[in-house]
Design a protein around this motif. Sequence first.
Motif, mmCIF file in Angstrom:
data_model
loop_
_atom_site.group_PDB
_atom_site.id
_atom_site.type_symbol
_atom_site.label_atom_id
_atom_site.label_comp_id
_atom_site.label_asym_id
_atom_site.label_seq_id
_atom_site.Cartn_x
_atom_site.Cartn_y
_atom_site.Cartn_z
ATOM 1 N N GLN A 52 0.825 -1.204 0.000
ATOM 2 C CA GLN A 52 0.000 0.000 0.000
ATOM 3 C C GLN A 52 0.862 1.258 0.000
ATOM 4 O O GLN A 52 0.576 2.222 -0.719
ATOM 5 C CB GLN A 52 -0.923 -0.004 1.222
ATOM 6 C CG GLN A 52 -2.042 -1.026 1.134
ATOM 7 C CD GLN A 52 -2.966 -0.966 2.332
ATOM 8 O OE1 GLN A 52 -2.533 -0.761 3.461
ATOM 9 N NE2 GLN A 52 -4.249 -1.137 2.097
ATOM 10 N N MET A 53 1.920 1.259 0.805
ATOM 11 C CA MET A 53 2.782 2.428 0.840
ATOM 12 C C MET A 53 3.563 2.572 -0.463
ATOM 13 O O MET A 53 3.830 3.706 -0.890
ATOM 14 C CB MET A 53 3.736 2.350 2.036
ATOM 15 C CG MET A 53 3.057 2.474 3.382
ATOM 16 S SD MET A 53 1.888 3.864 3.526
ATOM 17 C CE MET A 53 2.958 5.254 3.165
ATOM 18 N N ALA A 54 3.930 1.465 -1.101
ATOM 19 C CA ALA A 54 4.610 1.556 -2.400
ATOM 20 C C ALA A 54 3.698 2.219 -3.424
ATOM 21 O O ALA A 54 4.153 3.031 -4.252
ATOM 22 C CB ALA A 54 5.043 0.175 -2.867
ATOM 23 N N MET A 55 2.406 1.878 -3.389
ATOM 24 C CA MET A 55 1.453 2.513 -4.309
ATOM 25 C C MET A 55 1.351 4.006 -4.020
ATOM 26 O O MET A 55 1.414 4.839 -4.938
ATOM 27 C CB MET A 55 0.077 1.871 -4.176
ATOM 28 C CG MET A 55 -0.986 2.526 -5.048
ATOM 29 S SD MET A 55 -2.663 1.966 -4.678
ATOM 30 C CE MET A 55 -2.898 2.663 -3.035
ATOM 31 N N LEU A 56 1.204 4.383 -2.735
ATOM 32 C CA LEU A 56 1.106 5.799 -2.393
ATOM 33 C C LEU A 56 2.395 6.542 -2.718
ATOM 34 O O LEU A 56 2.367 7.702 -3.143
ATOM 35 C CB LEU A 56 0.762 5.950 -0.912
ATOM 36 C CG LEU A 56 -0.656 5.538 -0.509
ATOM 37 C CD1 LEU A 56 -0.815 5.598 1.008
ATOM 38 C CD2 LEU A 56 -1.702 6.412 -1.187
ATOM 39 N N LEU A 57 3.529 5.868 -2.548
ATOM 40 C CA LEU A 57 4.811 6.485 -2.883
ATOM 41 C C LEU A 57 4.889 6.779 -4.377
ATOM 42 O O LEU A 57 5.351 7.844 -4.797
ATOM 43 C CB LEU A 57 5.950 5.563 -2.452
ATOM 44 C CG LEU A 57 7.379 6.085 -2.629
ATOM 45 C CD1 LEU A 57 7.605 7.315 -1.761
ATOM 46 C CD2 LEU A 57 8.376 4.983 -2.288
ATOM 47 N N ARG A 58 4.431 5.839 -5.167
ATOM 48 C CA ARG A 58 4.438 6.016 -6.625
ATOM 49 C C ARG A 58 3.520 7.165 -7.051
ATOM 50 O O ARG A 58 3.854 7.960 -7.936
ATOM 51 C CB ARG A 58 3.996 4.719 -7.303
ATOM 52 C CG ARG A 58 4.091 4.736 -8.813
ATOM 53 C CD ARG A 58 3.729 3.384 -9.397
ATOM 54 N NE ARG A 58 2.319 3.055 -9.253
ATOM 55 C CZ ARG A 58 1.827 2.160 -8.412
ATOM 56 N NH1 ARG A 58 2.636 1.481 -7.612
ATOM 57 N NH2 ARG A 58 0.528 1.922 -8.341
ATOM 58 N N LEU A 59 2.369 7.271 -6.399
ATOM 59 C CA LEU A 59 1.391 8.273 -6.799
ATOM 60 C C LEU A 59 1.625 9.642 -6.172
ATOM 61 O O LEU A 59 1.384 10.669 -6.815
ATOM 62 C CB LEU A 59 -0.019 7.781 -6.413
ATOM 63 C CG LEU A 59 -0.520 6.510 -7.082
ATOM 64 C CD1 LEU A 59 -1.883 6.135 -6.522
ATOM 65 C CD2 LEU A 59 -0.588 6.659 -8.592
ATOM 66 N N PHE A 60 2.081 9.657 -4.895
ATOM 67 C CA PHE A 60 2.119 10.918 -4.160
ATOM 68 C C PHE A 60 3.438 11.152 -3.427
ATOM 69 O O PHE A 60 3.489 11.957 -2.502
ATOM 70 C CB PHE A 60 0.968 10.967 -3.151
ATOM 71 C CG PHE A 60 -0.396 10.890 -3.778
ATOM 72 C CD1 PHE A 60 -0.905 11.964 -4.490
ATOM 73 C CD2 PHE A 60 -1.159 9.733 -3.668
ATOM 74 C CE1 PHE A 60 -2.160 11.895 -5.082
ATOM 75 C CE2 PHE A 60 -2.422 9.655 -4.258
ATOM 76 C CZ PHE A 60 -2.922 10.743 -4.966
#
Length: 262
Positions: A132-140
């Motif tokens: 989940q944090m990898a996704m948020l890192l990629r997006l934001f």
Amino acid sequence: MLSARGLFTEILDNDESFRLFCSIAASGETQGGWENGRIAALVPPGLAALAPKIARHGADEDKHGRIFNGLLHGRALEPVPVPADTDYTMLLERAGIGLAHSRLRAEQPLSEHDIVTYLSHSRVTEQRASEQMAMLLRLFGDHPEIGRAIRQIARDEDNHLAYCHEELLLLARAGHGQLIRRTLHECARAEIRVYREVSLAVMAHMGRLLHWPAPKSAALRAGIHAVYAYERVAGRRRMTTLTMPSRRNALGGGPVAAEAVS
């Protein structure tokens, strides 16, 4: 067309949905901090070397709770009560996953079996957190308001996952392999079910706050069910395999950084 970036941007741009998002995240992290702190205090003598690493894990989780509360403070918002149907850690405990809070509140030392249970549960839930944090890192990751918080938490979650892999592999070599395999599969089956229910609940609450139209909410529900179906059949393998991480002793590198986001 729905996209993760679009959905999270909607949530971040609205004070009430942002407030709920940060409140849920802060509550879960704080709860994880308490659990790890109690486990560190109750580690059996034969595994005493694990205690400072477990304590470090708990301190990281406490820090994440402060970070999410700091994001709320930055908008002059107060946390809101977490709806029971979005309480991931409570629902996992009710499903019999991990160590019961009643056990952690007692003063009796844990057993090696308990530590295997704890680490197996953590290996599964930290996989979810890291993804989940990898996704948020990629997006934001470069977002002016939340980017710094995301970058810090993402690094910590990757360290937590690496630590779980390494310690479970060491315990497997010490003769706990069969118990670890069985516990990982039990935890993964329960976690993907709880994650589906929590995801549906969170999206329902967000939909009411953001006044999503019925077709949009229905599409999101269908997507959550599709992810669950995939994970139930094939996707949970990523939660049940163990690989020695490239970064060894990820939680043995000294005290927790005092950095916080305000």
